[in-house]
Scaffold this motif. Structure first.
Motif, PDB file in Angstrom:
ATOM      1  N   LYS A  90      47.754  23.628  33.859  1.00  0.00           N
ATOM      2  CA  LYS A  90      48.818  24.474  34.422  1.00  0.00           C
ATOM      3  C   LYS A  90      49.060  25.765  33.643  1.00  0.00           C
ATOM      4  O   LYS A  90      50.134  26.356  33.718  1.00  0.00           O
ATOM      5  N   LEU A  91      48.077  26.204  32.884  1.00  0.00           N
ATOM      6  CA  LEU A  91      48.182  27.506  32.225  1.00  0.00           C
ATOM      7  C   LEU A  91      47.476  28.541  33.101  1.00  0.00           C
ATOM      8  O   LEU A  91      46.309  28.369  33.458  1.00  0.00           O
ATOM      9  N   PRO A  92      48.168  29.631  33.492  1.00  0.00           N
ATOM     10  CA  PRO A  92      47.589  30.633  34.385  1.00  0.00           C
ATOM     11  C   PRO A  92      46.579  31.526  33.663  1.00  0.00           C
ATOM     12  O   PRO A  92      46.877  32.651  33.273  1.00  0.00           O
ATOM     13  N   ALA A  93      45.385  31.002  33.519  1.00  0.00           N
ATOM     14  CA  ALA A  93      44.338  31.694  32.770  1.00  0.00           C
ATOM     15  C   ALA A  93      43.645  32.732  33.645  1.00  0.00           C
ATOM     16  O   ALA A  93      43.563  32.577  34.863  1.00  0.00           O
ATOM     17  N   ILE A  94      43.156  33.781  33.008  1.00  0.00           N
ATOM     18  CA  ILE A  94      42.407  34.798  33.747  1.00  0.00           C
ATOM     19  C   ILE A  94      41.265  35.306  32.860  1.00  0.00           C
ATOM     20  O   ILE A  94      41.467  35.623  31.697  1.00  0.00           O
ATOM     21  N   SER A  95      40.076  35.317  33.434  1.00  0.00           N
ATOM     22  CA  SER A  95      38.878  35.633  32.662  1.00  0.00           C
ATOM     23  C   SER A  95      38.731  37.140  32.434  1.00  0.00           C
ATOM     24  O   SER A  95      38.895  37.929  33.353  1.00  0.00           O
ATOM     25  N   MET A  96      38.415  37.531  31.198  1.00  0.00           N
ATOM     26  CA  MET A  96      38.251  38.946  30.857  1.00  0.00           C
ATOM     27  C   MET A  96      36.916  39.179  30.147  1.00  0.00           C
ATOM     28  O   MET A  96      36.875  39.368  28.928  1.00  0.00           O
ATOM     29  N   PRO A  97      35.800  39.174  30.888  1.00  0.00           N
ATOM     30  CA  PRO A  97      34.494  39.356  30.238  1.00  0.00           C
ATOM     31  C   PRO A  97      34.303  40.802  29.780  1.00  0.00           C
ATOM     32  O   PRO A  97      34.343  41.718  30.594  1.00  0.00           O
ATOM     33  N   ILE A  98      34.112  40.986  28.476  1.00  0.00           N
ATOM     34  CA  ILE A  98      34.079  42.368  27.957  1.00  0.00           C
ATOM     35  C   ILE A  98      32.882  43.165  28.469  1.00  0.00           C
ATOM     36  O   ILE A  98      32.930  44.383  28.518  1.00  0.00           O
ATOM     37  N   HIS A  99      31.807  42.487  28.878  1.00  0.00           N
ATOM     38  CA  HIS A  99      30.650  43.258  29.358  1.00  0.00           C
ATOM     39  C   HIS A  99      31.007  44.081  30.599  1.00  0.00           C
ATOM     40  O   HIS A  99      30.320  45.035  30.938  1.00  0.00           O
ATOM     41  N   SER A 100      32.107  43.690  31.281  1.00  0.00           N
ATOM     42  CA  SER A 100      32.448  44.387  32.522  1.00  0.00           C
ATOM     43  C   SER A 100      33.320  45.616  32.304  1.00  0.00           C
ATOM     44  O   SER A 100      33.502  46.410  33.227  1.00  0.00           O
ATOM     45  N   THR A 111      44.479  47.721  27.700  1.00  0.00           N
ATOM     46  CA  THR A 111      45.681  47.788  28.552  1.00  0.00           C
ATOM     47  C   THR A 111      45.765  46.656  29.573  1.00  0.00           C
ATOM     48  O   THR A 111      46.855  46.164  29.855  1.00  0.00           O
ATOM     49  N   LYS A 112      44.641  46.224  30.129  1.00  0.00           N
ATOM     50  CA  LYS A 112      44.686  45.161  31.124  1.00  0.00           C
ATOM     51  C   LYS A 112      45.120  43.838  30.484  1.00  0.00           C
ATOM     52  O   LYS A 112      45.795  43.024  31.112  1.00  0.00           O
ATOM     53  N   PHE A 113      44.721  43.610  29.234  1.00  0.00           N
ATOM     54  CA  PHE A 113      45.196  42.415  28.522  1.00  0.00           C
ATOM     55  C   PHE A 113      46.723  42.448  28.463  1.00  0.00           C
ATOM     56  O   PHE A 113      47.391  41.446  28.717  1.00  0.00           O
ATOM     57  N   HIS A 114      47.245  43.627  28.122  1.00  0.00           N
ATOM     58  CA  HIS A 114      48.699  43.790  28.047  1.00  0.00           C
ATOM     59  C   HIS A 114      49.352  43.509  29.400  1.00  0.00           C
ATOM     60  O   HIS A 114      50.364  42.804  29.477  1.00  0.00           O
ATOM     61  N   GLU A 115      48.760  44.050  30.470  1.00  0.00           N
ATOM     62  CA  GLU A 115      49.324  43.860  31.818  1.00  0.00           C
ATOM     63  C   GLU A 115      49.359  42.376  32.195  1.00  0.00           C
ATOM     64  O   GLU A 115      50.298  41.907  32.834  1.00  0.00           O
ATOM     65  N   TYR A 116      48.319  41.634  31.817  1.00  0.00           N
ATOM     66  CA  TYR A 116      48.312  40.203  32.118  1.00  0.00           C
ATOM     67  C   TYR A 116      49.349  39.459  31.272  1.00  0.00           C
ATOM     68  O   TYR A 116      50.051  38.578  31.766  1.00  0.00           O
ATOM     69  N   LEU A 117      49.445  39.829  29.998  1.00  0.00           N
ATOM     70  CA  LEU A 117      50.399  39.155  29.114  1.00  0.00           C
ATOM     71  C   LEU A 117      51.833  39.327  29.608  1.00  0.00           C
ATOM     72  O   LEU A 117      52.594  38.361  29.669  1.00  0.00           O
ATOM     73  N   ILE A 118      52.216  40.558  29.999  1.00  0.00           N
ATOM     74  CA  ILE A 118      53.609  40.768  30.433  1.00  0.00           C
ATOM     75  C   ILE A 118      53.908  40.033  31.741  1.00  0.00           C
ATOM     76  O   ILE A 118      55.062  39.747  32.034  1.00  0.00           O
ATOM     77  N   ARG A 119      52.871  39.715  32.519  1.00  0.00           N
ATOM     78  CA  ARG A 119      53.079  38.932  33.742  1.00  0.00           C
ATOM     79  C   ARG A 119      53.067  37.424  33.485  1.00  0.00           C
ATOM     80  O   ARG A 119      53.253  36.639  34.399  1.00  0.00           O
ATOM     81  N   PHE A 121      50.389  35.690  32.226  1.00  0.00           N
ATOM     82  CA  PHE A 121      49.052  35.089  32.290  1.00  0.00           C
ATOM     83  C   PHE A 121      48.484  34.864  30.889  1.00  0.00           C
ATOM     84  O   PHE A 121      48.957  35.448  29.914  1.00  0.00           O
ATOM     85  N   VAL A 122      47.483  34.014  30.826  1.00  0.00           N
ATOM     86  CA  VAL A 122      46.751  33.778  29.579  1.00  0.00           C
ATOM     87  C   VAL A 122      45.363  34.407  29.713  1.00  0.00           C
ATOM     88  O   VAL A 122      44.469  33.826  30.331  1.00  0.00           O
ATOM     89  N   PRO A 123      45.180  35.619  29.168  1.00  0.00           N
ATOM     90  CA  PRO A 123      43.843  36.235  29.237  1.00  0.00           C
ATOM     91  C   PRO A 123      42.852  35.445  28.377  1.00  0.00           C
ATOM     92  O   PRO A 123      43.191  35.023  27.279  1.00  0.00           O
ATOM     93  N   VAL A 124      41.667  35.251  28.925  1.00  0.00           N
ATOM     94  CA  VAL A 124      40.631  34.497  28.211  1.00  0.00           C
ATOM     95  C   VAL A 124      39.379  35.364  28.109  1.00  0.00           C
ATOM     96  O   VAL A 124      38.777  35.723  29.123  1.00  0.00           O
ATOM     97  N   THR A 125      39.020  35.729  26.891  1.00  0.00           N
ATOM     98  CA  THR A 125      37.809  36.534  26.724  1.00  0.00           C
ATOM     99  C   THR A 125      36.866  35.830  25.752  1.00  0.00           C
ATOM    100  O   THR A 125      37.202  34.786  25.202  1.00  0.00           O
ATOM    101  N   TYR A 126      35.679  36.396  25.556  1.00  0.00           N
ATOM    102  CA  TYR A 126      34.663  35.639  24.811  1.00  0.00           C
ATOM    103  C   TYR A 126      33.540  36.522  24.275  1.00  0.00           C
ATOM    104  O   TYR A 126      33.299  37.622  24.782  1.00  0.00           O
ATOM    105  N   GLY A 127      32.858  35.991  23.277  1.00  0.00           N
ATOM    106  CA  GLY A 127      31.668  36.648  22.750  1.00  0.00           C
ATOM    107  C   GLY A 127      30.658  36.838  23.867  1.00  0.00           C
ATOM    108  O   GLY A 127      30.425  35.914  24.637  1.00  0.00           O
ATOM    109  N   ASP A 128      30.077  38.035  23.947  1.00  0.00           N
ATOM    110  CA  ASP A 128      29.348  38.416  25.165  1.00  0.00           C
ATOM    111  C   ASP A 128      28.322  39.504  24.810  1.00  0.00           C
ATOM    112  O   ASP A 128      28.359  40.082  23.739  1.00  0.00           O
ATOM    113  N   VAL A 129      27.424  39.767  25.742  1.00  0.00           N
ATOM    114  CA  VAL A 129      26.603  40.970  25.616  1.00  0.00           C
ATOM    115  C   VAL A 129      27.464  42.147  26.051  1.00  0.00           C
ATOM    116  O   VAL A 129      28.383  41.979  26.845  1.00  0.00           O
TER     117      VAL A 129
END
Lengths: 247, 247
Positions: A90-100, A111-119, A121-129
């Motif tokens: 029940k955690l409102p997670a949202i994927s944030m792939p840095i390659h995009s 800024t988008k991380f900030h926008e999700y946090l104030i709403r 959401f739990v932004p989820v990002t990861y090691g990536d190309v």
């Protein structure tokens, strides 16, 4: 706001291609009692094995483009599984792939991380190309992302969840007489020898990032995710086995 | 550069939650003979059913955050499958989920698409939930994304792959005497009645976007993806059954 890092070595078996430690991962997600967080996860064996085999860190060429795509797709799969587990809890997670959205050398688009946090959401990002000007693309570790996120979003705390109890005076996987340090200073000179090939620098780079974070006033802690409740206690700021990095 | 749109109704069964038309999808990917493309896909039943049930288009509130997360995760799953099929076909695909970098009302961040194209990658994006200032989040269709991408990246052509032969004078799924039009003008007045609930506006909005693209000098075509070789012939600019939209 707290940034929590799930190390690739704790959520996957780093020696077996695309092998998740499902039981550990589910428990760690259950221990996420604070909702005002950004979750950053390593790629583990979804990224490091193929990246290392194909030497992706040396950059892009005509013959390895498909390998970059494959690594990005593999870690996207791992990320989808983690996001799904968060949603199940029940955690409102949202994927944030840095390659995009990111390119090494440019300012990190936070800024988008900030926008999700104030709403909420739990932004989820990861090691990536990730895109890079000279080499075409490079690999970016979760720890490097945390450094970028922390610079702009000023978390109160960063908790690194790994497969060891904390920072030792020697590598505890090699030396049996290694001693766990409760507190280390950003400028302490510590010898790290990695036991597994890590395309993103391993504990040495992690310690460097931790030192920089601590020096900028952030509370930095490293705990063992293989042991129950360590993450939970750390999130609650209670006494827990681990290492605190201070300026 | 060509933008190819895989309609949600052709790659999924829009009436069954998360049902892919695997055979059709694989064939369409096989028909992608041009490599200088951006692929945009609809969400189909991975997005529309839950979005419609939970009325996500009315915006974000405390009780539907988890539904936004779930829709984003569902279409991420569909996207991972499509990216995997492209990789299998040796196309270096890279996922570009707009929820991670775009906010409705701001300029569309197109530069990373450009960076991937010049390196020879195939960027793959899709209809998704997206940040918005007033409502918190809204749903953004693949067609709206194409409008944004086309504005900045000036493709030579846009090919819309749908589940009908083209644009008819009436809805062919309802009226048996409907006549396929080989060419329609952006300002033609056409009546569209949708047979399936579509949270992103259906054929009417699609036609609006097509008209705007055509008016800006882009070659716009709609073909039936359920029939073999239509996409392939369209990509090769050969004579094919379908509708061309002209200014």
């Amino acid at each position: 706001m707290i940034i929590v890092k799930f190390g690739g070595s704790v959520i996957t078996d780093k020696k077996v291609y695309k092998k998740i430690r499902t039981r550990v991962l589910k428990r760690l997600i259950y221990e996420l009692t604070d909702e005002n967080i950004i979750l950053v996860h390593g790629a583990g064996s979804f990224g490091h094995i193929l990246s290392s085999d194909k030497k992706l860190n040396s950059g892009l060429n005509d013959s390895n483009m498909i390998d970059f795509s494959t690594v990005a797709r593999d870690v996207q799969k791992l990320n989808t599984i983690i996001v799904s587990m968060l949603i199940e809890r029940k955690l409102p997670a949202i994927s944030m792939p840095i390659h995009s959205f990111h390119m090494v050398g440019e300012n990190f688009p936070y800024t988008k991380f900030h926008e999700y946090l104030i709403r909420g959401f739990v932004p989820v990002t990861y090691g990536d190309v990730v895109l890079e000007r000279k080499k075409g693309m490079v690999i970016c570790s979760g720890d490097q992302i945390i450094f970028n996120l922390a610079k702009y979003l000023k978390p109160e705390r960063v908790i690194f969840v790994t497969d060891v109890d904390g920072i030792y005076d020697k590598n505890p996987k090699i030396h049996k007489d290694a001693v766990l340090m409760k507190i280390v200073h950003a400028n302490d000179s510590i010898t790290f020898d990695n036991d597994v090939k890590d395309v993103t620098g391993g504990m040495e780079l992690k310690f460097k990032v931790m030192g920089l974070l601590a020096s900028s006033g952030i509370d930095v802690m490293i705990v063992n995710g293989l042991v129950k409740d360590r993450l939970k206690l750390a999130l609650q700021n209670k006494d827990v086995i681990g290492t605190r990095v201070v300026p």
